[in-house]
Scaffold this motif. Structure first.
Motif, PDB file in Angstrom:
ATOM      1  N   UNK A   9      31.472  47.777  49.269  1.00  0.00           N
ATOM      2  CA  UNK A   9      32.252  46.669  49.835  1.00  0.00           C
ATOM      3  C   UNK A   9      32.162  45.439  48.943  1.00  0.00           C
ATOM      4  N   UNK A  10      30.973  45.149  48.444  1.00  0.00           N
ATOM      5  CA  UNK A  10      30.785  43.987  47.568  1.00  0.00           C
ATOM      6  C   UNK A  10      31.551  44.161  46.268  1.00  0.00           C
ATOM      7  N   UNK A  11      31.482  45.340  45.694  1.00  0.00           N
ATOM      8  CA  UNK A  11      32.189  45.612  44.438  1.00  0.00           C
ATOM      9  C   UNK A  11      33.694  45.489  44.629  1.00  0.00           C
ATOM     10  N   UNK A  12      34.206  46.028  45.717  1.00  0.00           N
ATOM     11  CA  UNK A  12      35.645  45.934  45.997  1.00  0.00           C
ATOM     12  C   UNK A  12      36.069  44.479  46.176  1.00  0.00           C
ATOM     13  N   UNK A  13      35.246  43.692  46.864  1.00  0.00           N
ATOM     14  CA  UNK A  13      35.534  42.276  47.098  1.00  0.00           C
ATOM     15  C   UNK A  13      35.604  41.511  45.773  1.00  0.00           C
ATOM     16  N   UNK A  14      34.603  41.702  44.942  1.00  0.00           N
ATOM     17  CA  UNK A  14      34.562  41.022  43.644  1.00  0.00           C
ATOM     18  C   UNK A  14      35.719  41.492  42.776  1.00  0.00           C
ATOM     19  N   UNK A  15      35.969  42.793  42.744  1.00  0.00           N
ATOM     20  CA  UNK A  15      37.050  43.335  41.917  1.00  0.00           C
ATOM     21  C   UNK A  15      38.401  42.765  42.337  1.00  0.00           C
ATOM     22  N   UNK A  16      38.658  42.722  43.635  1.00  0.00           N
ATOM     23  CA  UNK A  16      39.934  42.184  44.116  1.00  0.00           C
ATOM     24  C   UNK A  16      40.119  40.742  43.627  1.00  0.00           C
ATOM     25  N   UNK A  42      38.591  39.009  41.205  1.00  0.00           N
ATOM     26  CA  UNK A  42      38.679  38.880  39.743  1.00  0.00           C
ATOM     27  C   UNK A  42      40.054  39.334  39.241  1.00  0.00           C
ATOM     28  N   UNK A  43      40.565  40.412  39.812  1.00  0.00           N
ATOM     29  CA  UNK A  43      41.870  40.918  39.400  1.00  0.00           C
ATOM     30  C   UNK A  43      42.973  39.945  39.803  1.00  0.00           C
ATOM     31  N   UNK A  44      42.891  39.416  41.016  1.00  0.00           N
ATOM     32  CA  UNK A  44      43.885  38.435  41.465  1.00  0.00           C
ATOM     33  C   UNK A  44      43.828  37.202  40.558  1.00  0.00           C
ATOM     34  N   UNK A  45      42.642  36.711  40.260  1.00  0.00           N
ATOM     35  CA  UNK A  45      42.470  35.542  39.397  1.00  0.00           C
ATOM     36  C   UNK A  45      43.077  35.806  38.015  1.00  0.00           C
ATOM     37  N   UNK A  46      42.853  36.981  37.475  1.00  0.00           N
ATOM     38  CA  UNK A  46      43.425  37.345  36.183  1.00  0.00           C
ATOM     39  C   UNK A  46      44.945  37.280  36.223  1.00  0.00           C
ATOM     40  N   UNK A  47      45.535  37.757  37.302  1.00  0.00           N
ATOM     41  CA  UNK A  47      46.989  37.729  37.436  1.00  0.00           C
ATOM     42  C   UNK A  47      47.507  36.298  37.622  1.00  0.00           C
ATOM     43  N   UNK A  85      52.096  44.562  39.420  1.00  0.00           N
ATOM     44  CA  UNK A  85      50.979  44.942  38.561  1.00  0.00           C
ATOM     45  C   UNK A  85      49.684  44.978  39.366  1.00  0.00           C
ATOM     46  N   UNK A  86      49.462  43.961  40.159  1.00  0.00           N
ATOM     47  CA  UNK A  86      48.240  43.889  40.970  1.00  0.00           C
ATOM     48  C   UNK A  86      48.206  45.048  41.968  1.00  0.00           C
ATOM     49  N   UNK A  87      49.321  45.306  42.621  1.00  0.00           N
ATOM     50  CA  UNK A  87      49.381  46.396  43.600  1.00  0.00           C
ATOM     51  C   UNK A  87      49.098  47.742  42.930  1.00  0.00           C
ATOM     52  N   UNK A  88      49.636  47.937  41.745  1.00  0.00           N
ATOM     53  CA  UNK A  88      49.428  49.188  41.005  1.00  0.00           C
ATOM     54  C   UNK A  88      47.938  49.371  40.680  1.00  0.00           C
ATOM     55  N   UNK A  89      47.317  48.320  40.211  1.00  0.00           N
ATOM     56  CA  UNK A  89      45.897  48.386  39.862  1.00  0.00           C
ATOM     57  C   UNK A  89      45.052  48.663  41.105  1.00  0.00           C
ATOM     58  N   UNK A  90      45.336  47.949  42.179  1.00  0.00           N
ATOM     59  CA  UNK A  90      44.553  48.128  43.396  1.00  0.00           C
ATOM     60  C   UNK A  90      44.741  49.536  43.964  1.00  0.00           C
ATOM     61  N   UNK A  91      45.955  50.059  43.864  1.00  0.00           N
ATOM     62  CA  UNK A  91      46.210  51.417  44.341  1.00  0.00           C
ATOM     63  C   UNK A  91      45.431  52.430  43.500  1.00  0.00           C
ATOM     64  N   UNK A  92      45.398  52.210  42.194  1.00  0.00           N
ATOM     65  CA  UNK A  92      44.699  53.150  41.310  1.00  0.00           C
ATOM     66  C   UNK A  92      43.190  53.176  41.541  1.00  0.00           C
ATOM     67  N   UNK A  93      42.637  52.056  41.986  1.00  0.00           N
ATOM     68  CA  UNK A  93      41.204  52.039  42.269  1.00  0.00           C
ATOM     69  C   UNK A  93      40.898  52.310  43.745  1.00  0.00           C
ATOM     70  N   UNK A  94      41.962  52.576  44.515  1.00  0.00           N
ATOM     71  CA  UNK A  94      41.769  52.942  45.913  1.00  0.00           C
ATOM     72  C   UNK A  94      41.676  51.778  46.868  1.00  0.00           C
ATOM     73  N   UNK A  95      42.075  50.599  46.423  1.00  0.00           N
ATOM     74  CA  UNK A  95      42.041  49.430  47.296  1.00  0.00           C
ATOM     75  C   UNK A  95      43.424  49.087  47.792  1.00  0.00           C
ATOM     76  N   UNK A  96      43.483  48.020  48.530  1.00  0.00           N
ATOM     77  CA  UNK A  96      44.766  47.534  49.049  1.00  0.00           C
ATOM     78  C   UNK A  96      44.899  46.065  48.698  1.00  0.00           C
ATOM     79  N   UNK A  97      46.117  45.631  48.525  1.00  0.00           N
ATOM     80  CA  UNK A  97      46.367  44.219  48.218  1.00  0.00           C
ATOM     81  C   UNK A  97      46.510  43.470  49.518  1.00  0.00           C
TER      82      UNK A  97
END
Length: 161
Positions: free
Chosen positions: A106-113, A115-120, A149-161
């Motif tokens: 859960x923590x990793x998914x939270x941080x990843x989301x 960081x990815x959003x910030x990058x975008x 792009x964000x949705x594609x990345x999140x889908x590939x890692x199994x998360x949701x936007x």
């Protein structure tokens, strides 16, 4: 004192309170981009540090917390059956490997989301003009191409936007 001067003074005061140096020229797109990027970075860090709720408990995710989570997760990966940890404001206890793995995921998914959003958002800032920069804030809906792009990345890692 003009109304615009007052608005600029208030805006500069707010930036200084955030530890961000206001641009010398609000009409210089590069200087304004730098300020907006700093604001987005600070908001991203705050969102991450706010943490996650897992199993009815809250866990902050400051850099120290993230480091500790990684270390304890490494112990689980190396075969530990339990590791010591604690939720915010709670006494340290032993977490089973399954409990801790759920927290680490859960923590990793939270941080990843975040960081990815910030990058975008930073990619958006890099191409935005002055008028658009004024509207960019953390949590804003991304432009269509960046949202895809964000949705594609999140889908590939199994998360949701």
């Amino acid at each position: 004192m003009s109304l615009q001067h007052r608005k600029d003074s208030v805006r500069e005061l707010r930036l200084k309170q955030q530890g961000i140096t206001p641009p010398k020229d609000w009409n210089n797109v590069e200087q304004v981009r730098d300020v907006v990027k700093q604001q987005i970075g600070a908001a991203c860090s705050a969102a991450i540090y706010a943490g996650v709720d897992v199993g009815g408990a809250h866990y902050s995710l400051t850099e120290h917390d993230q480091t500790e989570l990684m270390a304890q997760n490494a112990a689980i990966a190396a075969g530990a059956q339990a590791v010591p940890y604690h939720a915010d404001g709670e006494l340290c206890r032993m977490y089973t490997a399954a409990e801790f793995s759920a927290l680490a995921q859960a923590a990793t998914a939270h941080v990843f989301y975040h960081r990815t959003y910030c990058n975008h958002v930073n990619a958006w800032i890099a191409r935005a003009g002055l008028d658009e920069l004024a509207a960019i804030e953390y949590g804003a809906e991304l432009p269509a191409d960046l949202a895809a792009s964000m949705a594609r990345i999140m889908q590939e890692v199994g998360g949701a936007v």
